[in-house]
Design a protein around this motif. Structure first.
Motif, PDB file in Angstrom:
ATOM      1  N   PHE A  71       0.831  -1.203   0.000  1.00 47.09           N
ATOM      2  CA  PHE A  71       0.000   0.000   0.000  1.00 47.09           C
ATOM      3  C   PHE A  71       0.866   1.252   0.000  1.00 47.09           C
ATOM      4  CE2 PHE A  71      -1.785   3.426   2.565  1.00 47.09           C
ATOM      5  CZ  PHE A  71      -2.848   3.788   1.761  1.00 47.09           C
ATOM      6  N   LEU A  72       1.894   1.274   0.837  1.00 45.26           N
ATOM      7  CA  LEU A  72       2.761   2.444   0.905  1.00 45.26           C
ATOM      8  C   LEU A  72       3.516   2.650  -0.416  1.00 45.26           C
ATOM      9  CD1 LEU A  72       4.129   2.185   4.539  1.00 45.26           C
ATOM     10  CD2 LEU A  72       2.478   3.830   3.636  1.00 45.26           C
ATOM     11  N   LYS A  73       3.882   1.550  -1.067  1.00 43.47           N
ATOM     12  CA  LYS A  73       4.555   1.660  -2.360  1.00 43.47           C
ATOM     13  C   LYS A  73       3.602   2.259  -3.408  1.00 43.47           C
ATOM     14  CE  LYS A  73       7.133  -1.829  -3.415  1.00 43.47           C
ATOM     15  NZ  LYS A  73       7.557  -3.160  -3.866  1.00 43.47           N
ATOM     16  N   ARG A  74       2.338   1.757  -3.415  1.00 45.81           N
ATOM     17  CA  ARG A  74       1.354   2.301  -4.353  1.00 45.81           C
ATOM     18  C   ARG A  74       1.069   3.770  -4.044  1.00 45.81           C
ATOM     19  NH1 ARG A  74      -1.536  -2.475  -3.276  1.00 45.81           N
ATOM     20  NH2 ARG A  74      -2.957  -1.264  -1.971  1.00 45.81           N
ATOM     21  N   LYS A  75       0.962   4.086  -2.772  1.00 48.47           N
ATOM     22  CA  LYS A  75       0.678   5.467  -2.374  1.00 48.47           C
ATOM     23  C   LYS A  75       1.820   6.383  -2.787  1.00 48.47           C
ATOM     24  CE  LYS A  75      -0.248   8.317   1.650  1.00 48.47           C
ATOM     25  NZ  LYS A  75      -0.328   8.372   3.093  1.00 48.47           N
ATOM     26  N   ARG A 154       2.725  16.670   1.778  1.00 45.90           N
ATOM     27  CA  ARG A 154       1.829  16.410   2.910  1.00 45.90           C
ATOM     28  C   ARG A 154       0.373  16.458   2.466  1.00 45.90           C
ATOM     29  NH1 ARG A 154       4.499  19.929   7.767  1.00 45.90           N
ATOM     30  NH2 ARG A 154       6.285  18.575   8.110  1.00 45.90           N
ATOM     31  N   MET A 155       0.042  17.441   1.621  1.00 46.48           N
ATOM     32  CA  MET A 155      -1.348  17.572   1.170  1.00 46.48           C
ATOM     33  C   MET A 155      -1.750  16.398   0.279  1.00 46.48           C
ATOM     34  SD  MET A 155      -1.582  21.698   0.573  1.00 46.48           S
ATOM     35  CE  MET A 155      -2.713  21.531  -0.730  1.00 46.48           C
ATOM     36  N   LEU A 156      -0.871  15.990  -0.603  1.00 45.03           N
ATOM     37  CA  LEU A 156      -1.203  14.888  -1.494  1.00 45.03           C
ATOM     38  C   LEU A 156      -1.157  13.542  -0.802  1.00 45.03           C
ATOM     39  CD1 LEU A 156       0.706  15.960  -4.712  1.00 45.03           C
ATOM     40  CD2 LEU A 156      -1.748  15.952  -4.349  1.00 45.03           C
ATOM     41  N   GLY A 157      -0.361  13.430   0.237  1.00 44.18           N
ATOM     42  CA  GLY A 157      -0.187  12.145   0.915  1.00 44.18           C
ATOM     43  C   GLY A 157      -1.283  11.809   1.899  1.00 44.18           C
ATOM     44  N   ARG A 158      -2.206  12.698   2.118  1.00 40.64           N
ATOM     45  CA  ARG A 158      -3.261  12.417   3.107  1.00 40.64           C
ATOM     46  C   ARG A 158      -4.328  11.547   2.558  1.00 40.64           C
ATOM     47  NH1 ARG A 158      -3.836  17.303   7.203  1.00 40.64           N
ATOM     48  NH2 ARG A 158      -1.647  17.506   7.547  1.00 40.64           N
TER      49      ARG A 158
END
Length: 158
Positions: A71-75, A154-158
């Motif tokens: 999931f973190l890789k896809r994110k 930060r904005m895109l990673g939420r």
């Protein structure tokens, strides 16, 4: 002769009692041994049950960790793609707003065909780009008004 028969009878009774006590002792020893074997087997069964339960739990934790990493890789890849698009749109918008001689409608059309108001809230009036342009120091460009990369991530990673 009768005393002899009586003695033999009593001797047989004593031998029978001794035999029964030895049989009873052997039965008790066998039962005690069976209880020990049963306790060992039940302990092994509990240990095996615990071991299989622990293996199942470890497998679930490993699976969860693997799914989290995926999931973190896809994110991360999504955030990188969205960042590229964000930077491109932001640059087009800022360039269009800071070019001299262009009207606001032209500026919005230049960044992808938006109609009406520009998408940013700080650009509510048509004279704001002119105010901002006038407030620029000599040598300062529109690039100074970009959103910092850390905030963008930060904005895109939420």
């Amino acid at each position: 002769a009768q005393a002899r028969q009586r003695g033999r009878f009593l001797w047989r009774v004593v031998m029978g009692v001794l035999t029964w006590t030895s049989v009873l002792r052997m039965v008790r020893e066998k039962r005690r041994a069976a209880h020990v074997v049963l306790a060992i087997c039940s302990g092994l069964a509990r240990q095996r049950c615990l071991r299989s339960g622990m293996k199942a739990m470890i497998w679930r934790v490993v699976t969860l960790q693997r799914q989290c990493r995926e999931f973190l890789k896809r994110k991360k890849s999504w955030v990188e793609q969205a960042t590229k698009v964000w930077v491109q749109i932001e640059e087009q918008y800022l360039q269009a707003c800071f070019k001299k001689g262009k009207s606001q409608k032209r500026a919005t059309m230049a960044i992808g065909g938006f109609s009406g108001e520009p998408p940013n809230v700080w650009m509510t009036s048509a004279s704001q780009p002119d105010k901002i342009r006038r407030s620029l120091r000599p040598g300062q460009e529109w690039k100074a008004f970009r959103i910092p990369a850390l905030y963008r991530r930060r904005m895109l990673g939420r």
